[in-house]
Write an enzyme that holds these catalytic residues in place. Structure first.
Site, short mmCIF file in Angstrom:
data_model
loop_
_atom_site.label_atom_id
_atom_site.label_comp_id
_atom_site.label_asym_id
_atom_site.label_seq_id
_atom_site.Cartn_x
_atom_site.Cartn_y
_atom_site.Cartn_z
N GLU A 9 1.03 -1.51 0.28
CA GLU A 9 0.19 -0.08 -0.12
C GLU A 9 1.64 0.89 -0.08
O GLU A 9 2.17 1.44 0.77
CB GLU A 9 -0.96 0.39 1.07
CG GLU A 9 -1.92 -1.21 1.72
CD GLU A 9 -2.89 -1.27 0.01
OE1 GLU A 9 -3.11 -0.60 -0.29
OE2 GLU A 9 -2.95 -2.79 -0.19
N HIS A 156 -7.28 -3.67 0.31
CA HIS A 156 -7.04 -2.76 0.23
C HIS A 156 -6.18 -2.80 1.98
O HIS A 156 -5.90 -1.66 1.97
CB HIS A 156 -7.71 -1.38 -0.22
CG HIS A 156 -8.26 -1.65 -1.66
ND1 HIS A 156 -7.27 -1.32 -3.07
CD2 HIS A 156 -9.52 -1.90 -1.76
CE1 HIS A 156 -8.14 -1.48 -3.96
NE2 HIS A 156 -9.64 -1.67 -3.33
N ASP A 161 -5.14 -8.41 0.41
CA ASP A 161 -5.11 -8.70 -0.72
C ASP A 161 -3.87 -9.55 -0.83
O ASP A 161 -4.09 -10.48 -1.59
CB ASP A 161 -4.37 -7.33 -1.12
CG ASP A 161 -5.72 -6.35 -1.01
OD1 ASP A 161 -6.96 -6.59 -0.67
OD2 ASP A 161 -4.95 -5.13 -1.63
#
Length: 183
Positions: A9, A156, A161
């Site tokens: 991320e 997310h 993920d």
């Protein structure tokens, strides 16, 4: 089949201008996801010259990671050697490897390290091969197509993920290997 599945991320889309805020990874060992071999950390984002960066509201809206959440986290300079040791030269898998691999290459170079997995595999590309008539291949759509579910709050977020990407990778490999070879 031994690979490391990973996900990042970030504060944005540019490896040169944006920072990593979270890394998640899990190993697939002998064709099975081994969640005892996992890597997960928040990262305090920094710019190319090492200055602290703020997480833009647009990015926070996507992954839910706030500046308060990363305030006491290690920087990528502190985390990267440990993560590269976890990868240990194994082949890696990501959903859109160009994005995640690009951030890893840029950050490794920036800190005098080398991003050198044995191979890079992309579940987006595998999805395109497995489902050539479909237009969408994002992770949410792929998970639905394969009957996979994200853990609550896992979409997310790196490890959420990664869990789905690892299962998707195994299923896509099975699908593609079970198809007859066209001559």
């Amino acid at each position: 089949m031994n690979v490391v599945v990973f996900d990042l991320e970030t504060t944005g889309l540019s490896p040169e201008r944006d920072g990593i805020v979270e890394i998640g990874a899990v190993r697939i060992v002998d064709g099975r996801v081994d969640e005892t071999q996992r890597y997960e950390t928040l990262v305090r984002p920094t710019s190319a010259d090492g200055r602290a960066m703020l997480i833009p509201w647009r990015a926070e809206r996507v992954h839910g990671i706030s500046n308060d959440m990363v305030r006491a986290s290690p920087t990528i300079a502190q985390v990267l050697p440990e993560f590269l040791e976890f990868v240990n030269g194994w082949p890696v898998v990501a959903h859109n490897i160009g994005f995640d691999g690009g951030f890893m290459r840029t950050n490794a170079t920036r800190h005098g390290l080398t991003w050198n997995p044995a191979a890079e595999h992309c579940t987006v590309q595998l999805s395109r091969r497995a489902f050539p008539k479909e237009r969408a291949h994002n992770l949410t759509v792929l998970a639905e197509r394969l009957g996979l579910n994200f853990a609550p709050g896992g979409r997310h977020r790196s490890f959420g993920d990664v869990q789905v990407t690892a299962q998707a990778y195994l299923r896509l490999m099975d699908l593609l290997q079970s198809r007859p070879v066209k001559s």
